[in-house]
Write a protein that holds these residues in place. Structure first.
Motif, PDB file in Angstrom:
ATOM      1  N   GLN A  60       6.554   1.581  -0.022  1.00 39.59           N
ATOM      2  CA  GLN A  60       5.391   1.570   1.055  1.00 39.59           C
ATOM      3  C   GLN A  60       3.940   2.297   0.354  1.00 39.59           C
ATOM      4  OE1 GLN A  60       5.095  -0.111   3.990  1.00 39.59           O
ATOM      5  NE2 GLN A  60       7.168  -0.769   3.685  1.00 39.59           N
ATOM      6  N   ILE A  62       0.064   3.184   0.038  1.00 39.52           N
ATOM      7  CA  ILE A  62      -1.702   3.365   1.211  1.00 39.52           C
ATOM      8  C   ILE A  62      -2.341   2.105   0.827  1.00 39.52           C
ATOM      9  CG2 ILE A  62      -2.786   4.609   2.081  1.00 39.52           C
ATOM     10  CD1 ILE A  62      -0.517   6.359   2.236  1.00 39.52           C
ATOM     11  N   VAL A  83      -1.563  -1.405   9.817  1.00 36.56           N
ATOM     12  CA  VAL A  83       0.004  -2.432   9.537  1.00 36.56           C
ATOM     13  C   VAL A  83       0.295  -3.225   9.654  1.00 36.56           C
ATOM     14  CG1 VAL A  83       1.047   0.058   9.319  1.00 36.56           C
ATOM     15  CG2 VAL A  83       1.309  -0.780  11.902  1.00 36.56           C
ATOM     16  N   GLY A  89       6.342   0.325   7.163  1.00 39.41           N
ATOM     17  CA  GLY A  89       5.306   1.018   7.175  1.00 39.41           C
ATOM     18  C   GLY A  89       5.025   1.068   8.429  1.00 39.41           C
ATOM     19  N   TYR A  92       7.625   4.217  10.375  1.00 35.45           N
ATOM     20  CA  TYR A  92       6.812   5.337   9.290  1.00 35.45           C
ATOM     21  C   TYR A  92       5.802   5.600  10.077  1.00 35.45           C
ATOM     22  CZ  TYR A  92      10.401   3.673   5.929  1.00 35.45           C
ATOM     23  OH  TYR A  92      11.427   3.331   5.844  1.00 35.45           O
ATOM     24  N   CYS A  93       4.324   4.682  10.169  1.00 31.79           N
ATOM     25  CA  CYS A  93       3.097   5.925  10.647  1.00 31.79           C
ATOM     26  C   CYS A  93       2.580   6.058  11.829  1.00 31.79           C
ATOM     27  CB  CYS A  93       2.152   4.316  10.017  1.00 31.79           C
ATOM     28  SG  CYS A  93       1.739   4.278   8.455  1.00 31.79           S
ATOM     29  N   VAL A 124      -1.477   0.764   5.601  1.00 32.21           N
ATOM     30  CA  VAL A 124      -0.125   0.944   4.480  1.00 32.21           C
ATOM     31  C   VAL A 124       1.089  -0.499   4.783  1.00 32.21           C
ATOM     32  CG1 VAL A 124       2.194   1.991   4.863  1.00 32.21           C
ATOM     33  CG2 VAL A 124       0.006   3.147   5.879  1.00 32.21           C
ATOM     34  N   ILE A 125       1.738  -0.569   3.606  1.00 33.14           N
ATOM     35  CA  ILE A 125       2.028  -1.950   3.216  1.00 33.14           C
ATOM     36  C   ILE A 125       2.934  -2.170   2.175  1.00 33.14           C
ATOM     37  CG2 ILE A 125       0.734  -3.348   2.025  1.00 33.14           C
ATOM     38  CD1 ILE A 125       0.660  -5.582   3.942  1.00 33.14           C
ATOM     39  N   ASP A 126       4.040  -2.802   1.380  1.00 33.05           N
ATOM     40  CA  ASP A 126       4.876  -3.025   0.744  1.00 33.05           C
ATOM     41  C   ASP A 126       3.561  -2.901  -0.628  1.00 33.05           C
ATOM     42  OD1 ASP A 126       6.666  -2.503   1.713  1.00 33.05           O
ATOM     43  OD2 ASP A 126       7.487  -4.892   1.519  1.00 33.05           O
ATOM     44  N   TYR A 147       3.685   6.092   0.098  1.00 29.31           N
ATOM     45  CA  TYR A 147       4.022   6.810   1.824  1.00 29.31           C
ATOM     46  C   TYR A 147       5.884   6.906   1.434  1.00 29.31           C
ATOM     47  CZ  TYR A 147       4.038   6.749   6.010  1.00 29.31           C
ATOM     48  OH  TYR A 147       3.927   7.030   7.558  1.00 29.31           O
TER      49      TYR A 147
END
Length: 190
Positions: A60, A62, A83, A89, A92-93, A124-126, A147
């Motif tokens: 993950q 940013i 997200v 993501g 987690y966020c 936040v993403i792959d 992340y």
């Protein structure tokens, strides 16, 4: 990877385009036999589906604007984070920063568009989609620090008879190098 496994097992692969948040339900209800959508193994997800062995490691990342004051994951607590809804993501966020700091989007591209337009401070993403979004939108960058690092696996309905043969085929494709070749092509180690 799904194609190679289905070929090895003598099945024809049919790909269904389903909103990410609905894929586990599609598997649990029998609408789909399995899912392989960059799906991360989590304890919560294990309660509703069975997972295959892991076939890849995901990261993950940013995305921020190039002039962003955000330099580490910890900085996210003071900003608005975009997200893709129902992804890890998102999970987690929400856990780390609280729902007040997280804005959910049906598609990662929509979150990135909100970042570009100034409605968000980061996304936040792959990692692989993150790199593609940055390449397609000038003025953005991916932070150097990950992340989260996670295992990707296929998901099956609880007790599915497909899980064991799938894992056997996956093991064989890992052993002969097929999975590594596919992962190296689509999921960079960087």
């Amino acid at each position: 990877i799904a194609t190679a496994i289905c070929e090895k097992l003598g099945y024809k692969l049919e790909i269904m385009d389903i909103e990410f948040g609905a894929i586990l339900g599609a598997v649990s209800s029998g609408k789909a036999d399995f899912t392989m959508a960059g799906l991360t193994v989590t304890e919560e997800r294990k309660q509703s589906v069975d997972f295959s062995s892991s076939y890849a490691t995901g990261i993950q990342s940013i995305i921020v604007k190039e002039d962003s004051p955000i330099t580490t994951v910890a900085d996210g607590a003071d900003y608005q984070i975009g997200v893709q809804q129902d992804t890890t993501g998102d999970i987690y966020c929400s856990d780390d920063f609280g729902d007040d700091h997280v804005q959910r989007f049906n598609k990662g591209a929509d979150a990135v568009a909100a970042l570009v337009s100034g409605k968000l401070d980061c996304v936040v993403i792959d990692n692989e989609p993150a790199k593609s979004f940055v390449a397609a939108n000038s003025g953005l960058k991916v932070l150097d620090t990950a992340y989260a690092v996670e295992d990707y696996a296929a998901a099956f309905a609880k007790g599915s008879k497909l899980t064991e043969p799938f894992n056997q085929a996956l093991e064989e494709l890992i052993a002969d190098g097929t999975v590594k070749t596919i992962v190296d092509k689509y999921i960079s180690a960087n």
